[in-house]
Design an enzyme around this catalytic site. Structure first.
Site, PDB file in Angstrom:
ATOM      1  N   GLU A  92     -16.263  16.824   8.748  1.00 47.19           N
ATOM      2  CA  GLU A  92     -15.127  17.929   9.157  1.00 47.19           C
ATOM      3  C   GLU A  92     -13.797  17.454   9.040  1.00 47.19           C
ATOM      4  O   GLU A  92     -12.800  17.943   8.468  1.00 47.19           O
ATOM      5  CB  GLU A  92     -15.120  18.611  10.374  1.00 47.19           C
ATOM      6  CG  GLU A  92     -16.548  19.554   9.933  1.00 47.19           C
ATOM      7  CD  GLU A  92     -17.327  19.821  11.473  1.00 47.19           C
ATOM      8  OE1 GLU A  92     -16.851  19.585  12.483  1.00 47.19           O
ATOM      9  OE2 GLU A  92     -18.490  20.494  11.294  1.00 47.19           O
TER      10      GLU A  92
ATOM     11  N   GLY B  65     -24.135  22.692  10.859  1.00 47.21           N
ATOM     12  CA  GLY B  65     -23.734  24.114  11.085  1.00 47.21           C
ATOM     13  C   GLY B  65     -24.257  24.985  10.171  1.00 47.21           C
ATOM     14  O   GLY B  65     -23.924  26.337  10.326  1.00 47.21           O
TER      15      GLY B  65
ATOM     16  N   GLU C 221     -25.203  12.417   8.637  1.00 45.82           N
ATOM     17  CA  GLU C 221     -25.086  13.818   8.858  1.00 45.82           C
ATOM     18  C   GLU C 221     -24.825  14.325   7.240  1.00 45.82           C
ATOM     19  O   GLU C 221     -23.778  14.363   6.926  1.00 45.82           O
ATOM     20  CB  GLU C 221     -23.892  14.290   9.579  1.00 45.82           C
ATOM     21  CG  GLU C 221     -23.856  13.813  11.099  1.00 45.82           C
ATOM     22  CD  GLU C 221     -22.986  14.743  11.820  1.00 45.82           C
ATOM     23  OE1 GLU C 221     -23.493  15.001  12.927  1.00 45.82           O
ATOM     24  OE2 GLU C 221     -21.822  14.805  11.694  1.00 45.82           O
TER      25      GLU C 221
ATOM     26  N   ASN D 244     -21.590  16.418  20.071  1.00 45.65           N
ATOM     27  CA  ASN D 244     -20.132  16.778  19.636  1.00 45.65           C
ATOM     28  C   ASN D 244     -19.522  18.341  19.857  1.00 45.65           C
ATOM     29  O   ASN D 244     -20.288  19.060  19.156  1.00 45.65           O
ATOM     30  CB  ASN D 244     -20.079  16.397  17.907  1.00 45.65           C
ATOM     31  CG  ASN D 244     -18.731  16.692  17.351  1.00 45.65           C
ATOM     32  OD1 ASN D 244     -18.061  17.013  18.190  1.00 45.65           O
ATOM     33  ND2 ASN D 244     -18.680  16.587  16.055  1.00 45.65           N
ATOM     34  N   TRP D 245     -18.779  18.425  20.793  1.00 45.99           N
ATOM     35  CA  TRP D 245     -18.382  19.667  21.083  1.00 45.99           C
ATOM     36  C   TRP D 245     -17.452  20.320  20.311  1.00 45.99           C
ATOM     37  O   TRP D 245     -17.231  21.434  20.175  1.00 45.99           O
ATOM     38  CB  TRP D 245     -17.929  19.773  22.553  1.00 45.99           C
ATOM     39  CG  TRP D 245     -19.059  19.471  23.728  1.00 45.99           C
ATOM     40  CD1 TRP D 245     -20.249  19.229  23.573  1.00 45.99           C
ATOM     41  CD2 TRP D 245     -18.700  19.336  24.876  1.00 45.99           C
ATOM     42  NE1 TRP D 245     -20.955  18.765  24.617  1.00 45.99           N
ATOM     43  CE2 TRP D 245     -19.821  18.856  25.620  1.00 45.99           C
ATOM     44  CE3 TRP D 245     -17.448  19.128  25.845  1.00 45.99           C
ATOM     45  CZ2 TRP D 245     -20.084  18.500  26.846  1.00 45.99           C
ATOM     46  CZ3 TRP D 245     -17.941  19.158  27.277  1.00 45.99           C
ATOM     47  CH2 TRP D 245     -19.130  18.625  27.650  1.00 45.99           C
ATOM     48  N   LYS D 246     -16.945  19.612  19.134  1.00 45.08           N
ATOM     49  CA  LYS D 246     -16.065  20.136  18.303  1.00 45.08           C
ATOM     50  C   LYS D 246     -14.746  20.807  18.866  1.00 45.08           C
ATOM     51  O   LYS D 246     -14.455  20.289  19.999  1.00 45.08           O
ATOM     52  CB  LYS D 246     -16.702  20.858  17.067  1.00 45.08           C
ATOM     53  CG  LYS D 246     -17.985  20.140  16.567  1.00 45.08           C
ATOM     54  CD  LYS D 246     -18.359  20.725  15.423  1.00 45.08           C
ATOM     55  CE  LYS D 246     -19.715  19.745  14.993  1.00 45.08           C
ATOM     56  NZ  LYS D 246     -20.185  20.323  13.463  1.00 45.08           N
TER      57      LYS D 246
ATOM     58  N   SER E 289     -27.566  20.226  12.420  1.00 49.85           N
ATOM     59  CA  SER E 289     -28.531  21.484  13.052  1.00 49.85           C
ATOM     60  C   SER E 289     -29.831  20.808  14.006  1.00 49.85           C
ATOM     61  O   SER E 289     -31.071  21.229  13.884  1.00 49.85           O
ATOM     62  CB  SER E 289     -29.062  22.405  11.902  1.00 49.85           C
ATOM     63  OG  SER E 289     -28.158  23.014  11.340  1.00 49.85           O
TER      64      SER E 289
ATOM     65  N   GLY F 275     -24.420  19.113  17.178  1.00 49.95           N
ATOM     66  CA  GLY F 275     -23.264  19.869  17.307  1.00 49.95           C
ATOM     67  C   GLY F 275     -23.528  21.203  18.108  1.00 49.95           C
ATOM     68  O   GLY F 275     -23.468  21.168  19.605  1.00 49.95           O
ATOM     69  N   GLY F 276     -23.908  22.337  17.475  1.00 52.83           N
ATOM     70  CA  GLY F 276     -23.959  23.353  18.033  1.00 52.83           C
ATOM     71  C   GLY F 276     -24.798  23.685  19.301  1.00 52.83           C
ATOM     72  O   GLY F 276     -24.490  24.165  20.442  1.00 52.83           O
TER      73      GLY F 276
ATOM     74  N   HIS G 239     -16.322  11.939  10.684  1.00 52.33           N
ATOM     75  CA  HIS G 239     -17.104  13.303  10.646  1.00 52.33           C
ATOM     76  C   HIS G 239     -16.512  13.796   9.236  1.00 52.33           C
ATOM     77  O   HIS G 239     -15.397  13.835   8.802  1.00 52.33           O
ATOM     78  CB  HIS G 239     -16.589  14.184  11.965  1.00 52.33           C
ATOM     79  CG  HIS G 239     -17.649  15.047  12.111  1.00 52.33           C
ATOM     80  ND1 HIS G 239     -17.696  16.223  11.248  1.00 52.33           N
ATOM     81  CD2 HIS G 239     -18.864  15.269  12.716  1.00 52.33           C
ATOM     82  CE1 HIS G 239     -18.484  17.207  11.663  1.00 52.33           C
ATOM     83  NE2 HIS G 239     -19.401  16.612  12.596  1.00 52.33           N
TER      84      HIS G 239
HETATM   85  P1  13P Z   1     -24.621  20.994  14.095  1.00 52.06           P
HETATM   86  O1  13P Z   1     -25.665  20.377  14.887  1.00 52.06           O
HETATM   87  O2  13P Z   1     -23.830  22.397  14.715  1.00 52.06           O
HETATM   88  O3  13P Z   1     -25.238  21.426  12.655  1.00 52.06           O
HETATM   89  O4  13P Z   1     -23.575  19.948  14.047  1.00 52.06           O
HETATM   90  C1  13P Z   1     -23.776  18.798  13.594  1.00 52.06           C
HETATM   91  C2  13P Z   1     -22.651  17.981  13.656  1.00 52.06           C
HETATM   92  O5  13P Z   1     -21.736  17.887  13.023  1.00 52.06           O
HETATM   93  C3  13P Z   1     -22.380  16.937  14.910  1.00 52.06           C
HETATM   94  O6  13P Z   1     -21.365  15.997  14.675  1.00 52.06           O
END
Ligand code: 13P
Length: 253
Positions: free
Chosen positions: A98, A174, A168, A10-12, A214, A235-236, A96
């Site tokens: 967020e 994050g 998640e 997920n590149w957000k 993470s 994510g990251g 998600h």
């Molecule tokens: P991180 O891997 O940056 O914690 O993000 C997880 C995430 O929200 C994937 O959708």
């Protein structure tokens, strides 16, 4: 029943079109030997086309991070699942944390987006997870079960089995803080048993449940070794081709 692992990035709100194209090109190269692991990436909508072009022929799927509940019409500023599918997307992320936190996506909105995604021919990845306060209050399982019940309401068995779930925990996204494999496995097992109570056995046997929060090369193998963890939503670490490829490599049996 063994499930084929599914690793998604997920590149957000990262990677402008040129950067997304470069990352996709690197991934195409690095993921050439990935066994039967399913892999998908979710660029920001403006970078989907560039990603699709660079990743074409690799078998890596591309998805959209959110869709409108309407395929078209007077809904300024949103994206259509039908149009995402026409562009070449295979997947859509739904629910998600967020989106839930910043855009008020409650269970009804999550459920409507799953419906819109399926109707458009997209495969939804449905995210669930508790906050730190909910975990401390001993409510993690109950919160996740409520989110599932709200999200999956109204879907028939043929539709439910098309979904991927992603657990998640909000406190691990994050933050650098990862659920321990034991913590993650416990909630994954509880999700699977919720599915077992609600549906015929082939559904919990086939549905993949990703862990997200993470995930990085250093912790992927131990998480993916858990019996009910069928993949990762990253994510990251998915913004770096080497790290993401290392996580995919950890999923290869
Ligand atoms: P991180 O891997 O940056 O914690 O993000 C997880 C995430 O929200 C994937 O959708």
């Amino acid at each position: 029943m063994a499930r084929v692992p599914f690793i998604a990035g997920n590149w957000k709100l990262n990677k402008a079109p040129s950067e997304a194209a470069a990352l996709a090109k690197a991934l195409k190269h690095k993921l050439a030997d990935r066994g039967d692991v399913t892999v998908a990436v979710f660029p920001t909508a403006l970078s989907i086309q560039a990603t699709l072009q660079s990743i074409a022929g690799s078998g890596v799927g591309v998805g959209i991070q959110d869709i409108s509940v309407s395929p078209r019409g007077a809904y300024t500023g949103t994206n259509s699942g039908v149009m995402a599918r026409a562009l070449g997307c295979t997947y859509v992320l739904v629910g998600h944390s967020e989106r839930r936190l910043y855009y008020g996506e409650d269970e009804a909105k999550v459920s409507a987006r799953i419906r819109a995604g399926l109707d458009a021919g997209l495969l939804p990845i449905v995210c669930v997870g508790e906050t730190l306060a909910q975990r401390r209050a001993g409510q993690a399982d109950a919160v996740v079960h409520d989110q599932l019940a709200g999200a999956l309401v109204g879907l028939n068995h043929d539709e439910v089995v098309k979904l991927t779930l992603a657990y998640e925990p909000v406190w691990a996204i994050g933050t650098g803080e990862t659920a321990t494999p034991a913590q993650a496995q416990a909630v994954h097992a509880s999700i699977r048993s919720w599915l077992t109570n609600a549906y015929p056995a082939y559904i919990p046997n086939q549905m993949r449940i990703q862990y997200g929060g993470s995930v990085k090369p250093s912790n992927a193998a131990e998480l993916l070794a858990c019996p009910d963890i069928d993949g990762a939503l990253v994510g990251g670490a998915s913004l770096n081709a080497e790290d993401f490829a290392a996580i995919v490599a950890a999923a290869i049996a």
